[in-house]
Motif scaffolding. Structure first.
Motif, mmCIF file in Angstrom:
data_model
loop_
_atom_site.group_PDB
_atom_site.id
_atom_site.type_symbol
_atom_site.label_atom_id
_atom_site.label_comp_id
_atom_site.label_asym_id
_atom_site.label_seq_id
_atom_site.Cartn_x
_atom_site.Cartn_y
_atom_site.Cartn_z
ATOM 1 N N ASP A 79 0.845 -1.182 0.000
ATOM 2 C CA ASP A 79 0.000 0.000 0.000
ATOM 3 C C ASP A 79 0.892 1.247 0.000
ATOM 4 O O ASP A 79 2.118 1.137 0.020
ATOM 5 N N ILE A 80 0.275 2.418 -0.029
ATOM 6 C CA ILE A 80 1.021 3.665 -0.129
ATOM 7 C C ILE A 80 0.569 4.653 0.939
ATOM 8 O O ILE A 80 -0.628 4.771 1.215
ATOM 9 N N ALA A 81 1.523 5.362 1.510
ATOM 10 C CA ALA A 81 1.229 6.460 2.430
ATOM 11 C C ALA A 81 1.957 7.703 1.935
ATOM 12 O O ALA A 81 3.162 7.664 1.696
ATOM 13 N N LEU A 82 1.211 8.787 1.745
ATOM 14 C CA LEU A 82 1.778 10.073 1.327
ATOM 15 C C LEU A 82 1.472 11.119 2.387
ATOM 16 O O LEU A 82 0.346 11.193 2.887
ATOM 17 N N PHE A 83 2.457 11.942 2.707
ATOM 18 C CA PHE A 83 2.283 12.990 3.701
ATOM 19 C C PHE A 83 2.552 14.331 3.029
ATOM 20 O O PHE A 83 3.695 14.664 2.713
ATOM 21 N N ILE A 84 1.479 15.094 2.781
ATOM 22 C CA ILE A 84 1.560 16.334 2.017
ATOM 23 C C ILE A 84 1.369 17.524 2.958
ATOM 24 O O ILE A 84 0.333 17.626 3.631
ATOM 25 N N PRO A 85 2.333 18.442 3.039
ATOM 26 C CA PRO A 85 2.249 19.544 4.001
ATOM 27 C C PRO A 85 1.305 20.653 3.545
ATOM 28 O O PRO A 85 1.090 20.851 2.353
ATOM 29 N N TYR A 86 0.752 21.411 4.514
ATOM 30 C CA TYR A 86 -0.073 22.570 4.198
ATOM 31 C C TYR A 86 0.787 23.723 3.671
ATOM 32 O O TYR A 86 0.349 24.500 2.844
ATOM 33 N N LEU A 87 1.997 23.876 4.245
ATOM 34 C CA LEU A 87 2.873 25.025 3.951
ATOM 35 C C LEU A 87 2.175 26.338 4.280
ATOM 36 O O LEU A 87 2.266 27.326 3.535
ATOM 37 N N GLY A 88 1.465 26.350 5.408
ATOM 38 C CA GLY A 88 0.756 27.548 5.827
ATOM 39 C C GLY A 88 1.526 28.318 6.883
ATOM 40 O O GLY A 88 2.737 28.173 7.028
ATOM 41 N N ALA A 92 -1.015 26.156 10.907
ATOM 42 C CA ALA A 92 -1.020 25.460 9.615
ATOM 43 C C ALA A 92 0.384 25.179 9.098
ATOM 44 O O ALA A 92 0.553 24.392 8.169
ATOM 45 N N ALA A 93 1.402 25.806 9.692
ATOM 46 C CA ALA A 93 2.771 25.570 9.232
ATOM 47 C C ALA A 93 3.205 24.134 9.450
ATOM 48 O O ALA A 93 4.094 23.640 8.763
ATOM 49 N N ASN A 94 2.586 23.448 10.409
ATOM 50 C CA ASN A 94 2.949 22.064 10.679
ATOM 51 C C ASN A 94 1.801 21.108 10.376
ATOM 52 O O ASN A 94 1.783 19.982 10.838
ATOM 53 N N GLY A 95 0.841 21.580 9.576
ATOM 54 C CA GLY A 95 -0.285 20.733 9.210
ATOM 55 C C GLY A 95 0.022 19.868 7.994
ATOM 56 O O GLY A 95 0.797 20.256 7.117
ATOM 57 N N TYR A 96 -0.572 18.696 7.962
ATOM 58 C CA TYR A 96 -0.375 17.753 6.856
ATOM 59 C C TYR A 96 -1.698 17.099 6.482
ATOM 60 O O TYR A 96 -2.580 16.910 7.326
ATOM 61 N N SER A 97 -1.792 16.746 5.203
ATOM 62 C CA SER A 97 -2.829 15.818 4.748
ATOM 63 C C SER A 97 -2.141 14.480 4.524
ATOM 64 O O SER A 97 -1.226 14.379 3.699
ATOM 65 N N ALA A 98 -2.564 13.468 5.267
ATOM 66 C CA ALA A 98 -2.009 12.122 5.105
ATOM 67 C C ALA A 98 -2.936 11.331 4.192
ATOM 68 O O ALA A 98 -4.129 11.211 4.467
ATOM 69 N N CYS A 116 -3.837 16.087 9.856
ATOM 70 C CA CYS A 116 -3.060 15.889 11.075
ATOM 71 C C CYS A 116 -1.956 16.929 11.177
ATOM 72 O O CYS A 116 -1.814 17.797 10.309
ATOM 73 N N TYR A 117 -1.179 16.838 12.242
ATOM 74 C CA TYR A 117 -0.074 17.758 12.482
ATOM 75 C C TYR A 117 1.222 16.981 12.660
ATOM 76 O O TYR A 117 1.242 15.935 13.307
ATOM 77 N N GLY A 118 2.281 17.522 12.071
ATOM 78 C CA GLY A 118 3.598 16.914 12.245
ATOM 79 C C GLY A 118 3.699 15.499 11.741
ATOM 80 O O GLY A 118 4.452 14.697 12.289
ATOM 81 N N ALA A 119 2.957 15.143 10.687
ATOM 82 C CA ALA A 119 2.920 13.755 10.221
ATOM 83 C C ALA A 119 4.223 13.353 9.549
ATOM 84 O O ALA A 119 4.787 14.100 8.752
ATOM 85 N N GLU A 120 4.692 12.165 9.871
ATOM 86 C CA GLU A 120 5.924 11.610 9.323
ATOM 87 C C GLU A 120 5.723 10.118 9.064
ATOM 88 O O GLU A 120 4.878 9.486 9.697
ATOM 89 N N PRO A 121 6.496 9.536 8.139
ATOM 90 C CA PRO A 121 6.441 8.082 7.977
ATOM 91 C C PRO A 121 6.713 7.337 9.280
ATOM 92 O O PRO A 121 6.216 6.230 9.481
ATOM 93 N N SER A 122 7.497 7.942 10.176
ATOM 94 C CA SER A 122 7.794 7.296 11.461
ATOM 95 C C SER A 122 6.570 7.188 12.359
ATOM 96 O O SER A 122 6.607 6.510 13.388
ATOM 97 N N ASP A 123 5.463 7.843 11.974
ATOM 98 C CA ASP A 123 4.218 7.705 12.734
ATOM 99 C C ASP A 123 3.464 6.436 12.363
ATOM 100 O O ASP A 123 2.403 6.159 12.930
ATOM 101 N N LEU A 124 3.986 5.680 11.406
ATOM 102 C CA LEU A 124 3.458 4.345 11.110
ATOM 103 C C LEU A 124 4.157 3.374 12.057
ATOM 104 O O LEU A 124 5.370 3.192 11.986
ATOM 105 N N VAL A 125 3.388 2.773 12.940
ATOM 106 C CA VAL A 125 3.979 1.951 14.001
ATOM 107 C C VAL A 125 3.364 0.557 14.007
ATOM 108 O O VAL A 125 2.278 0.322 13.472
ATOM 109 N N ASN A 126 4.090 -0.365 14.626
ATOM 110 C CA ASN A 126 3.639 -1.746 14.742
ATOM 111 C C ASN A 126 3.305 -2.050 16.198
ATOM 112 O O ASN A 126 4.113 -1.804 17.085
ATOM 113 N N VAL A 127 2.093 -2.561 16.424
ATOM 114 C CA VAL A 127 1.673 -2.957 17.762
ATOM 115 C C VAL A 127 1.101 -4.370 17.677
ATOM 116 O O VAL A 127 0.116 -4.607 16.981
ATOM 117 N N ASN A 128 1.768 -5.299 18.333
ATOM 118 C CA ASN A 128 1.320 -6.697 18.330
ATOM 119 C C ASN A 128 1.132 -7.234 16.913
ATOM 120 O O ASN A 128 0.150 -7.927 16.621
#
Length: 225
Positions: A79-88, A92-98, A116-128
């Motif tokens: 699958d694909i995850a894209l994190f696109i910033p607002y650039l506001g 809004a300076a740290n806003g993202y559309s995931a 969301c805010y401050g979104a990064e690929p590192s926010d994809l996490v594994n739990v159990n």
């Protein structure tokens, strides 16, 4: 004798990131394993996707967009995850559309958009053994105090291609909710369980069929194995 006077003016520039409370509730997790999307694939996707209102994104956002590929819903299809910033400005300076393009089990895929805010690929996490997205959002709640809240939630990826708020999967300490003070407090807000749930679920994903691609994601050679 002439005396020269120098006036030193200090300008204090407030970093927009300071407006976001850099805190999230601790829980037991490990990083999800993903691969960065090739630039050619990123360009193809960026030109195809629309925001939650159906509008194309400005080209200047592309250079700041981050994209990764991984199996989000456990069906052995990338699958694909894209994190696109607002650039506001300001918040809004740290806003993202995931954007999450997730296989739907029927040969196609669903596009899910989460603000969301401050979104990064590192926010994809594994739990159990399951992949979640750790989301930070900002919510205005019309209670008597009319507080703004920072909200930290987990979203899961389903086999039908949709995403859903999955705070109940983990339980305490999710959702993590703090009142938006001028000076961050880094502590959970004292709220009744029903109010916590209402605030946490105020930011809802927009989900729609991703019709730009026909067939499953792998068959379109969007992602190199």
């Amino acid at each position: 004798m002439k005396t020269k006077v120098f006036v030193l003016t200090l300008l204090l520039v407030v970093n927009a990131y300071a407006w976001m409370e850099p805190w999230a509730p601790p829980f037991d997790w490990s990083p999800a394993r993903f691969r960065t999307l090739p630039n050619e694939t990123m360009e193809k996707l960026f030109s195809a996707i629309k925001d939650s209102d159906g509008r194309s994104y400005d080209d200047d956002r592309f250079s700041h967009t981050k994209g990764v590929t991984l199996d989000l819903n456990g069906d052995d299809i990338n699958d694909i995850a894209l994190f696109i910033p607002y650039l506001g400005c300001g918040l809004a300076a740290n806003g993202y559309s995931a954007h999450f393009l997730v296989s739907d089990g029927q040969g196609g895929c669903m596009e899910n958009i989460l603000e969301c805010y401050g979104a990064e690929p590192s926010d994809l996490v594994n739990v159990n053994g399951k992949t979640y997205f750790r989301q930070s959002s900002h919510v205005w709640h019309y209670d008597k105090s009319k507080h703004n809240y920072w909200v930290y939630s987990l979203f899961s990826f389903e086999t039908n291609g949709l995403i859903k708020c999955a705070n109940d999967d983990i339980g305490d300490p999710f959702p993590g909710i703090t009142i938006h003070y001028e000076t961050p407090r880094f502590t959970q807000a004292d709220l009744a369980p029903a109010v916590r749930k209402e605030i946490a679920e105020a930011v809802k994903p927009v989900s729609r069929k991703f019709t730009i691609l026909k067939g499953d994601i792998k068959s379109q050679r969007l992602m190199k194995q």
